[in-house]
Design an enzyme around this catalytic site. Structure first.
Site, mmCIF file in Angstrom:
data_model
loop_
_atom_site.group_PDB
_atom_site.id
_atom_site.type_symbol
_atom_site.label_atom_id
_atom_site.label_comp_id
_atom_site.label_asym_id
_atom_site.label_seq_id
_atom_site.Cartn_x
_atom_site.Cartn_y
_atom_site.Cartn_z
ATOM 1 N N LYS A 1 -61.641 29.317 -23.499
ATOM 2 C CA LYS A 1 -61.813 30.147 -24.468
ATOM 3 C C LYS A 1 -60.665 29.781 -25.659
ATOM 4 C CE LYS A 1 -61.303 34.998 -26.086
ATOM 5 N NZ LYS A 1 -61.281 36.215 -25.831
ATOM 6 N N LYS B 1 -66.410 29.196 -25.131
ATOM 7 C CA LYS B 1 -66.565 30.327 -26.165
ATOM 8 C C LYS B 1 -65.560 29.812 -27.218
ATOM 9 C CE LYS B 1 -65.188 34.925 -27.026
ATOM 10 N NZ LYS B 1 -64.611 36.130 -26.803
#
Ligand code: PBG
Length: 332
Positions: free
Chosen positions: A202, A256
């Site tokens: 992330k 992400k």
């Protein structure tokens, strides 16, 4: 093995592109409703929803409306729905105690969905930011985001969600050691079948802006998340994180944001061959919607193309706010 390619005109690569039938036969990757996870926002209140200004078509919904959405998703064939809570400033505290309350709005929604539509998989978010007075995913002490005390809180949050009936836990906090701690607690608490989809790679991204509006975190957040989320310039680090999370008990891993990070998806899939997902985040959704509203892009075509490209990059599925719209098109 390198294919033998005879020179032109013996080889004409356009031959295989000349008709829909041949193109379908040659197509390597396809998108289906099986690939979709739908993130939804849940808020307090009675039978109501409010639009998220920066995400046209997306609303925050009360629990009963989220249940309706889950039914709709299930009818469309979408396998999973992911719950994010909206909390106003008044519900946020420094100790974030609401995060592991069995009765917080997320846990209410999980229970209500599993009651009404048990077949759909319910995914959660594990991070303190919806409950934190300063909008961070971890506890803040003397201006530092502290790791180990945060992990203890995340474990309590995970257990409350598992207890409420969650099928897939989504730690999105990027603290070190949280997957192992959550997995151990699930095992010893009788939740051995609860899966973990780790937000493994992330990035500290500016593409999350509209989401922070949706969950009420924009005004709460002080500073940035650069000491725990990944630097957008890094790629090898993503592989170290995947290896680490798998060794600690993650069942699935996530990259992400999505579209600007397809190279990471490909590296993860090629290196580990595990269930790999991408999150097409709020900013990606907002860009497509804004351009479509201006008549600059074809909404449906760009939506489906963007989702198919995740498959080509090696993903097994995508978290996307487009899930119901894409499912409707895919189902014809
Ligand atoms: C918070 C969280 C974020 C998103 C999912 N979980 C935002 C953040 O890290 O600040 C972003 C999702 C999106 O932008 O659609 N832990």
């Amino acid at each position: 093995m390198k294919p033998t390619v005879a020179p032109f005109p013996t080889t004409r690569l356009r031959r295989m592109r000349q008709s829909p039938a041949l193109r379908r036969l040659a197509r390597q990757n396809t998108l289906s409703v099986d690939d979709l996870i739908w993130p939804v926002f849940v808020m307090d209140g009675k039978d109501d929803e409010t639009p998220v200004a920066s995400m046209p078509g997306v609303t925050r919904k009360t629990v009963n409306r989220v249940v309706k959405a889950a039914k709709e998703a299930h009818d469309l064939g979408i396998p999973a729905i992911c719950i994010f809570p909206y909390t106003g400033m008044e519900a946020r505290t420094e100790d974030c105690a609401l995060a592991w309350s069995p009765d917080n709005i997320s846990n209410q929604a999980i229970r209500a969905i599993k009651n009404a539509v048990p077949e759909i998989a319910v995914m959660t978010d594990i991070a303190l930011d919806p409950y934190n007075i300063n909008g961070h995913d971890g506890f803040v002490e003397d201006g530092q985001i502290v790791n180990d005390r945060t992990v203890d809180a995340l474990v309590k949050m995970a257990l409350a969600q598992a207890e409420a009936g969650a099928d897939i836990l989504g730690p999105s906090d990027m603290m070190d050691g949280r997957i192992g701690a959550i997995r151990a607690a699930l095992e010893s608490d009788g939740h051995q079948n609860v899966t973990i989809l780790s937000y493994t790679a992330k990035y500290a991204s500016s593409f999350y802006g509209p989401f922070r509006d949706a969950v009420g975190a924009s005004s709460a957040l002080t500073g940035d998340k650069n000491t725990y989320q990944m630097d957008p310039g890094n790629s090898d680090e993503a592989l170290r994180l995947v290896e680490r999370d798998l060794s600690e008990g993650a069942d699935m891993v996530m990259v992400k944001p999505g579209m600007p990070y397809l190279d990471i998806c490909r590296r993860v899939k090629d290196s580990f061959g595990v269930p790999t997902y991408a999150y097409q985040v709020s900013g990606e959704y907002a860009m497509v919607q804004a351009a479509a509203q201006n008549g600059w892009l074809d909404h449906d075509k760009v939506m489906l193309e963007s989702l198919l490209c995740f498959k080509r990059a090696g993903c097994d599925g995508v978290l996307t706010y487009f899930a119901p719209a894409a499912a409707r098109l895919l189902n014809g």
